[in-house]
Design an enzyme around this catalytic site. Structure first.
Site, short mmCIF file in Angstrom:
data_model
loop_
_atom_site.label_atom_id
_atom_site.label_comp_id
_atom_site.label_asym_id
_atom_site.label_seq_id
_atom_site.Cartn_x
_atom_site.Cartn_y
_atom_site.Cartn_z
N GLU A 287 14.89 -12.85 -9.64
CA GLU A 287 15.41 -12.62 -11.11
C GLU A 287 16.51 -13.70 -11.30
O GLU A 287 17.20 -14.36 -12.20
CB GLU A 287 15.84 -11.18 -11.57
CG GLU A 287 14.85 -10.77 -12.10
CD GLU A 287 16.30 -9.47 -12.06
OE1 GLU A 287 14.73 -8.33 -12.79
OE2 GLU A 287 16.60 -8.30 -12.45
N HIS A 308 -3.66 -9.74 8.40
CA HIS A 308 -5.18 -9.19 8.31
C HIS A 308 -5.02 -9.78 7.20
O HIS A 308 -6.63 -9.19 6.77
CB HIS A 308 -5.34 -8.07 9.25
CG HIS A 308 -5.84 -7.78 10.84
ND1 HIS A 308 -5.98 -8.42 11.83
CD2 HIS A 308 -4.10 -7.68 11.20
CE1 HIS A 308 -5.65 -8.22 13.10
NE2 HIS A 308 -3.78 -8.27 12.92
N LYS A 422 9.79 -6.83 -23.08
CA LYS A 422 10.13 -5.53 -23.89
C LYS A 422 10.29 -5.51 -24.83
O LYS A 422 9.96 -4.53 -26.01
CB LYS A 422 11.95 -5.56 -23.65
CG LYS A 422 12.34 -5.06 -22.06
CD LYS A 422 14.23 -5.08 -22.02
CE LYS A 422 14.48 -4.83 -20.35
NZ LYS A 422 15.11 -4.72 -19.68
#
Ligand code: PA5
Length: 445
Positions: A287, A308, A422
């Site tokens: 961010e 793995h 948003k």
């Protein structure tokens, strides 16, 4: 004094010492911006001296509130997302017994997180868990208007009020939010909740050393004064514009690697307790740096588990990656590989040795393989997973993030990109005030 340290020697093939040294003036300039508030986003620098300026009385108030919740509750649900969630989760996971949730002798309330997703099943199952139990809520939102935690809080508050009545429910709710603004502040004032303030100048992802992180950590039973003490030690250790400053060293080296084409950084742990530390770090760096078309992509992996799954790509894929390993020197407990007379699994060659010795050899073997494969390796050594060292590590990463962001040429303290989803979500849900956006987005689907 023991402290955590940063080692860049295994990154030398791509970021030799001379290159890192050449970046020192730039890093020093970035540090000055962080310390003197002369860079972009300088109204969000309140985190820089939280470890030394937080009054003892505030820490005592947090501890007293935590003790009250511990005494009253079987569960405490911390409601928050992003910076209002990840720091506390990271520290609690790092310090907790891996199986504490299953232990019958678990002391104090179990700390649960909600509001970090909008999973209907998650909230349904949480409601089922809490029904009929004594629980409390710590609701955390700096803006006080974030949708995910607001939904979770509304649901949990309803259960608590049904179980306890409005007044007793209010005694079990603590709100951490802005001093004056936002729906949560208004609600807390009207309902009479105990509150703590998130300072205006402390951004969400830099808030773990404020009540945002400290209260949940204290409720989980951990020593927040030791955490702050460690952070204060690192505040001092990262003040000078030299390469002995571990924040400068880390920030300068990762920028040197980025400029040499290493666009992805993986934060590696060899201890599953650090999984959420990686999540917190990803938010902090993602961010802060991912903007204006720039930024190292921060990823996190748990080794040897992910050797793995991701191991092949890391060893052999596109050579745009470097790794920063969190290396914990001493585990808390000792477990020895037992001898087996039949030795059918062929493991007797390590019988009698500590599991941690095997883990350390996995770490060393992987480091050599990755460096050979063109993956520069930075190593941050942590004496042990204790509050003091975690405090140091948190502050180190925060300071380095500010420096690194300025070196990259971005404002490390804003997050304009987070608003886009948003806006669309509100438009799709037809939130009042979004009528035009609703019409426009509906025409696109
Ligand atoms: O770092 C940030 O600012 C964000 O991740 C916020 O912490 C997150 O969006 C939650 O915001 P708020 O605390 O206002 O609910």
């Amino acid at each position: 004094m023991s402290k955590i340290s940063v080692n860049i020697s295994q990154a030398a093939a791509v970021a030799p010492e001379a290159t890192v040294k050449a970046l020192l003036p730039e890093a020093a300039d970035a540090l000055a911006k962080v310390m003197n508030g002369t860079g972009a986003g300088n109204d969000f620098l309140g985190w820089t001296d939280l470890p030394t300026r937080t009054p003892a009385a505030e820490l005592d108030d947090i501890i007293a509130t935590a003790k009250r919740l511990q005494a009253d509750c079987e569960y405490v649900v911390c409601v928050g997302i992003g910076g209002s969630y990840l720091g506390a989760k990271a520290v609690i996971e790092a310090l907790s017994d891996s199986f504490s949730a299953y232990r019958a002798d678990h002391r104090g309330p179990k700390v649960i997180f909600a509001g970090q997703n909008i999973g209907e099943d998650y909230l349904f199952e949480l409601r089922n868990l809490l029904q009929g139990h004594r629980f409390g809520i710590i609701v955390i939102s700096k803006s006080g208007t974030t949708t995910e935690p607001a939904i979770a809080f509304r649901i949990l508050k309803e259960i608590l009020e049904q179980q306890e009545g409005k007044q007793r429910a209010a005694e079990r709710i603590v709100a951490i939010t802005d001093a004056h603004r936002g729906a949560l502040r208004q609600l807390a004032t009207e309902e009479g909740y105990k509150t703590f303030v998130i300072d205006d100048n402390v951004g969400g992802r830099f808030s773990v050393l404020s009540p945002v992180g400290l209260l949940p950590i204290a409720v989980a039973g951990y020593d927040i004064k030791a955490l702050m003490q460690g952070a204060a030690e690192m505040q001092k250790a990262t003040a000078e514009p030299t390469l002995d400053n571990p924040a400068i060293l880390y920030a300068a080296t990762r920028n040197a690697l980025y400029r040499a084409g290493k666009k992805i950084e993986i934060l590696v742990n060899y201890n599953p307790k650090l999984h959420y530390f990686g999540e917190w770090w990803k938010q902090l760096y993602g961010e802060s740096e991912g903007k204006d078309g720039k930024g190292i992509f921060p990823a996190a992996v748990d080794f040897s588990t992910d050797l793995h799954s991701m191991g092949q790509w890391i060893q052999d894929g596109e050579r745009t990656i470097f790794e920063t390993v969190l290396s914990v020197e001493a585990p808390e407990h000792e477990t020895i590989v037992p001898t087996d007379n039949d030795n059918l699994d062929g493991l007797n060659y390590i019988a009698g040795r500590r599991v941690d010795e095997v883990n350390k050899m996995a770490e060393l073997g992987t480091r050599i393989a990755h460096v050979d494969g063109g993956v520069p390796n930075l190593r941050i050594t942590i004496p042990a997973l204790r509050e003091q060292w975690l405090g140091q590590l948190i502050y180190l990463f925060e300071k380095a993030c500010g420096i690194s962001g300025y070196m990259l040429g971005v404002n490390p303290f804003d997050q304009p990109g987070v608003e886009s989803y948003k806006r669309n979500m509100f438009a799709l849900l037809a939130k009042p005030g979004y009528e035009k956006e609703t019409e426009a987005i509906r025409a696109r689907i």
